[in-house]
Design a protein around this motif. Structure first.
Motif, PDB file in Angstrom:
ATOM      1  N   LEU A  83      37.196  73.193 118.513  1.00 18.69           N
ATOM      2  CA  LEU A  83      35.910  73.779 118.903  1.00 18.69           C
ATOM      3  C   LEU A  83      35.892  75.266 118.553  1.00 18.69           C
ATOM      4  O   LEU A  83      34.888  75.799 118.070  1.00 18.69           O
ATOM      5  CB  LEU A  83      35.680  73.570 120.399  1.00 18.69           C
ATOM      6  CG  LEU A  83      34.259  73.818 120.918  1.00 18.69           C
ATOM      7  CD1 LEU A  83      33.293  72.776 120.359  1.00 18.69           C
ATOM      8  CD2 LEU A  83      34.238  73.782 122.440  1.00 18.69           C
ATOM      9  N   SER A  84      37.013  75.939 118.785  1.00 17.83           N
ATOM     10  CA  SER A  84      37.127  77.372 118.468  1.00 17.83           C
ATOM     11  C   SER A  84      37.054  77.627 116.970  1.00 17.83           C
ATOM     12  O   SER A  84      36.554  78.675 116.539  1.00 17.83           O
ATOM     13  CB  SER A  84      38.444  77.923 119.018  1.00 17.83           C
ATOM     14  OG  SER A  84      38.512  77.767 120.419  1.00 17.83           O
ATOM     15  N   LEU A  85      37.557  76.681 116.168  1.00 17.16           N
ATOM     16  CA  LEU A  85      37.498  76.838 114.718  1.00 17.16           C
ATOM     17  C   LEU A  85      36.065  76.794 114.195  1.00 17.16           C
ATOM     18  O   LEU A  85      35.795  77.221 113.065  1.00 17.16           O
ATOM     19  CB  LEU A  85      38.327  75.741 114.036  1.00 17.16           C
ATOM     20  CG  LEU A  85      39.843  75.845 114.216  1.00 17.16           C
ATOM     21  CD1 LEU A  85      40.535  74.651 113.579  1.00 17.16           C
ATOM     22  CD2 LEU A  85      40.368  77.150 113.635  1.00 17.16           C
ATOM     23  N   GLY A  86      35.146  76.300 115.002  1.00 21.24           N
ATOM     24  CA  GLY A  86      33.732  76.362 114.652  1.00 21.24           C
ATOM     25  C   GLY A  86      33.065  77.599 115.213  1.00 21.24           C
ATOM     26  O   GLY A  86      32.199  78.199 114.571  1.00 21.24           O
ATOM     27  N   ILE A  87      33.479  78.029 116.405  1.00 19.57           N
ATOM     28  CA  ILE A  87      32.869  79.203 117.043  1.00 19.57           C
ATOM     29  C   ILE A  87      33.283  80.484 116.333  1.00 19.57           C
ATOM     30  O   ILE A  87      32.458  81.360 116.054  1.00 19.57           O
ATOM     31  CB  ILE A  87      33.261  79.262 118.535  1.00 19.57           C
ATOM     32  CG1 ILE A  87      32.689  78.056 119.285  1.00 19.57           C
ATOM     33  CG2 ILE A  87      32.785  80.561 119.169  1.00 19.57           C
ATOM     34  CD1 ILE A  87      33.202  77.923 120.705  1.00 19.57           C
ATOM     35  N   SER A 138      32.884  83.702 124.751  1.00 17.57           N
ATOM     36  CA  SER A 138      34.130  83.979 125.463  1.00 17.57           C
ATOM     37  C   SER A 138      35.330  83.970 124.527  1.00 17.57           C
ATOM     38  O   SER A 138      36.328  84.635 124.793  1.00 17.57           O
ATOM     39  CB  SER A 138      34.351  82.934 126.569  1.00 17.57           C
ATOM     40  OG  SER A 138      33.354  83.002 127.548  1.00 17.57           O
ATOM     41  N   LEU A 139      35.236  83.211 123.449  1.00 19.77           N
ATOM     42  CA  LEU A 139      36.369  83.067 122.539  1.00 19.77           C
ATOM     43  C   LEU A 139      36.857  84.408 122.013  1.00 19.77           C
ATOM     44  O   LEU A 139      38.066  84.593 121.819  1.00 19.77           O
ATOM     45  CB  LEU A 139      35.975  82.166 121.364  1.00 19.77           C
ATOM     46  CG  LEU A 139      37.057  81.945 120.300  1.00 19.77           C
ATOM     47  CD1 LEU A 139      38.198  81.120 120.875  1.00 19.77           C
ATOM     48  CD2 LEU A 139      36.474  81.275 119.069  1.00 19.77           C
ATOM     49  N   VAL A 140      35.965  85.357 121.761  1.00 20.30           N
ATOM     50  CA  VAL A 140      36.357  86.632 121.167  1.00 20.30           C
ATOM     51  C   VAL A 140      36.629  87.698 122.221  1.00 20.30           C
ATOM     52  O   VAL A 140      36.852  88.862 121.870  1.00 20.30           O
ATOM     53  CB  VAL A 140      35.267  87.122 120.186  1.00 20.30           C
ATOM     54  CG1 VAL A 140      35.129  86.159 119.029  1.00 20.30           C
ATOM     55  CG2 VAL A 140      33.919  87.300 120.889  1.00 20.30           C
ATOM     56  N   GLU A 141      36.631  87.319 123.495  1.00 18.98           N
ATOM     57  CA  GLU A 141      36.892  88.274 124.569  1.00 18.98           C
ATOM     58  C   GLU A 141      38.357  88.231 124.973  1.00 18.98           C
ATOM     59  O   GLU A 141      38.952  87.161 125.075  1.00 18.98           O
ATOM     60  CB  GLU A 141      36.001  87.967 125.769  1.00 18.98           C
ATOM     61  CG  GLU A 141      34.515  88.143 125.478  1.00 18.98           C
ATOM     62  CD  GLU A 141      33.638  87.672 126.615  1.00 18.98           C
ATOM     63  OE1 GLU A 141      34.189  87.175 127.634  1.00 18.98           O
ATOM     64  OE2 GLU A 141      32.407  87.774 126.496  1.00 18.98           O
ATOM     65  N   PRO A 142      38.964  89.400 125.218  1.00 22.63           N
ATOM     66  CA  PRO A 142      40.395  89.429 125.570  1.00 22.63           C
ATOM     67  C   PRO A 142      40.716  88.665 126.844  1.00 22.63           C
ATOM     68  O   PRO A 142      41.789  88.078 126.958  1.00 22.63           O
ATOM     69  CB  PRO A 142      40.696  90.930 125.718  1.00 22.63           C
ATOM     70  CG  PRO A 142      39.369  91.591 125.886  1.00 22.63           C
ATOM     71  CD  PRO A 142      38.390  90.758 125.143  1.00 22.63           C
TER      72      PRO A 142
END
Length: 697
Positions: free
Chosen positions: A26-30, A361-365
């Motif tokens: 899922l993250s590989l798409g976001i 949220s994926l790009v947040e530390p």
């Protein structure tokens, strides 16, 4: 053909163990959505939807051997489509010009700014001479010496005179993008005020702000009962109100690697729900008639779920708090469903829930560190059952604490270093001393105080909590003051964290040895890229207010004061622990006030500031050597001859944003912040509006 089929057969056989990989795909798409140089149009996200539907149909109805690959493709497509949908769903007006004048609105948040000033967030805004459709939904205003003697309350309608501007872009190409953060937070303007805040109407007591009012009331009561920074710290832990925690306390917590204690996250939610769960279950075990008739485990889980939900409501809808609540909820629901509460599957489900609701949220530390630490702890404690047999029983709690701190610290250290440019050398020692105090004294005392407060007898519990928070702050101060407590590191290339994430997961949770080896190789490549990172030789701020040239002893800044936020970020990105004044002193004393001279390669560079900067720049360029670079925080006089100078004035910089220069042999490579950030929803609408207004005038 058999060689091609065999991997598919292996994937199908392992299908029941592949859930932990679902959030990865899922993250590989976001992730790619946030890296695109331009906002994808209907054709692109329409293709993503078609790919999702086709892959899902293949996974449900197609060949058995193609189900796992098809589901992976469906997850990637779904991630991209979710990110696009979310970015458009949160769209709200963004201020398109600099504004100075009266600002009227309702207080919906109170905290502290970067400069340690009180700060308020307002909604229901009214701006003078600004149409409602162009008025932001939320603005955040720092109160520079303006709030003294003013009682600020949630829901209060106030008016003040303020400077507002659109959220700024990165202070350097490829740097932290505040515009993107503001977009997904609904924040349409930021600014400051030096005038008193006047009350127009008292708190409206709306239901939507009820939790905020209770939070501030409890925070004020805890601060009065405990006192000092210990009380402010306790209030932050239990209510999420960090407005009274000063800059010195934040710095000590950050430099000792204890800053995670002040943000309500997985640790707090886990300790609170764990204490409630354990206290209720073991308490009921002491009453045989109840213990024999009730499923105490499920009852305790249900009550702990209620307690964690109330904690979420009280602490507010902070991203870290919501994330922690989702993780705890998934685990407690697993207990209610007779499943393993702590496993990679439950962590994967929690990650999927969060990424579906908030793909950004994926790009947040916070997201990266929370799940990195949780996965590391689960993987590390898998073999703990066998390991603990070799450790004397009295030493097992200490060994478990050391092991958990080491595992979580190792997993989160690269993420924290990449985002915050620092490694706390003695963070393990600080956590070893502070976390037990947090778990054994502070959080239990806080829960007990909450239970006893309605009866007016919370004093002893608050006293115990104050003792605990005082001890934690003493640990933070002691560790932060140790020699070499903090090591500065440069910002890595953008590819490093994704490589570390995929490589780390492959190395530790994959089963085939070749996949583990591949993951370890990716991690090594990531660290090699980080070690070899090259910082720009020259940086120019987007407003022309600061210049930084890389020298032998580090970056030389053109001003000792002013532009502090930009200077701080530049130096941190370099991995340079120096303060702005020290970085300025590296270049020696300037010839004149408001005039700084340096060199970029063999080219002279001037930085002129002040009202007379444009006229002085014209005079200097008249006799300057060919190739001289002239930077000024104003506009070049219309019609004036630039002679041999290359001019970087505000007119030019407004189009490019901050600039970074790298020397490649005889060639100079120039990269602008606008080019790197691309034309996205969060940075293009305000710019388009400004151009439209300029054309209309």
């Amino acid at each position: 053909m058999r060689r091609l089929i065999r991997p598919l057969e292996a994937l199908d056989a392992a299908r029941g163990n592949l859930l932990p990989w679902a959030p990865v795909f899922l993250s590989l798409g976001i992730g790619p959505y946030f890296l695109l140089p331009t906002e994808p149009g209907p054709l692109v996200w329409g293709a993503a939807l078609v790919a999702f539907l086709a892959a899902t149909a293949l996974a449900l109805r197609g060949s058995v051997l193609l189900r796992v690959p098809a589901m992976a493709v469906a997850l990637v497509a779904a991630g991209f489509a979710l990110a696009v949908w979310r970015a458009h769903a949160v769209a709200a007006p963004v201020l398109s010009f600099r504004y100075y004048g009266p600002v009227e609105g309702r207080i919906v948040d109170i905290d502290r700014s970067f400069s340690d000033q009180p700060r308020i967030t307002l909604d229901q805004l009214v701006l003078s001479r600004t149409a409602p459709e162009r008025t932001p939904g939320l603005v955040r205003i720092a109160l520079h010496d303006a709030a003294e003697g003013t009682a600020l309350e949630p829901g209060q309608r106030v008016i003040l005179t303020a400077h507002l501007s659109p959220p700024d872009g990165p202070v350097a190409p490829g740097g932290f993008d505040f515009q993107r953060l503001a977009w997904f937070s609904g924040l349409g303007g930021v600014g400051y005020s030096r005038t008193p805040v006047l009350e127009l109407a008292p708190s409206d007591h709306s239901l939507g702000l009820a939790a905020f009012r209770v939070r501030m009331w409890l925070s004020e009561g805890m601060q009065k009962a405990i006192g000092g920074q210990s009380g402010a710290f306790a209030a932050a832990l239990m209510t999420g109100d960090r407005s009274a925690v000063n800059a010195a306390t934040n710095a000590a917590l950050r430099n000792s690697n204890l800053s995670h204690l002040i943000s309500i996250s997985g640790l707090h939610m886990g300790l609170l729900s764990g204490f409630v769960f354990g206290a209720l279950r073991y308490g009921l075990a002491l009453v045989p008639p109840l213990a024999l008739r009730l499923n105490t485990k499920k009852l305790a889980a249900a009550v702990a779920l209620v307690a964690s939900t109330l904690y979420l409501i009280l602490a507010g809808p902070d991203v870290a708090t919501r994330r922690a609540w989702v993780m705890v909820t998934v685990m407690l629901v697993a207990v209610l469903a007779d499943r393993r509460a702590i496993s990679l599957r439950s962590v994967a489900i929690a990650a999927m829930v969060l990424l579906v609701i908030e793909p950004e949220s994926l790009v947040e530390p916070g997201f990266q560190m929370s799940f990195g630490a949780t996965v590391a702890l689960i993987v590390t404690f898998g073999p703990w059952g066998k390991m603990q047999e070799n450790i004397p029983r009295p030493l097992r709690p200490a060994a478990m604490l050391v092991l958990s701190s080491l595992a979580a610290g190792t997993a989160t250290a690269p993420i924290a270093a990449a985002h915050f440019n620092r490694i706390a050398e003695y963070g393990l020692i600080a956590n070893f001393a502070a976390v037990p105090i947090m778990g054994l004294i502070v959080m239990p005392a806080g829960v007990i105080a909450a239970v006893l407060a309605p009866f007016g007898i919370a004093g002893p519990a608050l006293w115990a909590m104050g003792v605990g928070t005082t001890l934690i702050l003493q640990v933070a101060d002691y560790v932060a003051a140790m020699d070499g407590a903090v090591r500065a590191v440069p910002t890595p290339p953008a590819l490093v964290l994704p490589l570390l994430a995929v490589g780390g997961l492959s190395a530790f949770i994959a089963r085939p040895i070749w996949l583990r080896a591949g993951g370890a190789t990716l991690a090594v490549i990531a660290f090699a890229l980080w070690v070899g990172v090259e910082r720009p030789a020259l940086l120019i701020a987007g407003d022309g207010g600061l210049v930084g040239v890389m020298g032998e002893g580090g970056r030389i800044l053109s001003k000792p004061k002013g532009g502090g936020f930009i200077a701080k970020n530049w130096l941190e990105d370099d991995g340079d622990p120096a303060l702005q004044e020290a970085a300025f002193a590296r270049g020696g004393a300037p010839a004149k006030r408001g005039e700084w001279q340096g060199r970029f390669g063999d080219r002279p560079i001037y930085h002129l500031t002040g009202k007379s900067a444009p006229d002085r720049a014209v005079a200097l360029c008249a006799s300057a050597a060919p190739g001289t670079m002239m930077v000024l925080n104003g506009d070049w006089p219309e019609g004036a001859d630039r002679h041999a100078c290359e001019v970087f004035d505000q007119t030019r910089l407004r189009q490019t944003g901050a600039l970074a220069f790298r020397q490649r042999g005889a060639e100079t490579q120039i990269v602008s912040a606008r080019d790197v950030a691309g034309k996205r929803l969060w940075n293009s609408r305000a710019a388009d509006e400004r151009r439209r207004l300029a054309a209309a005038q």
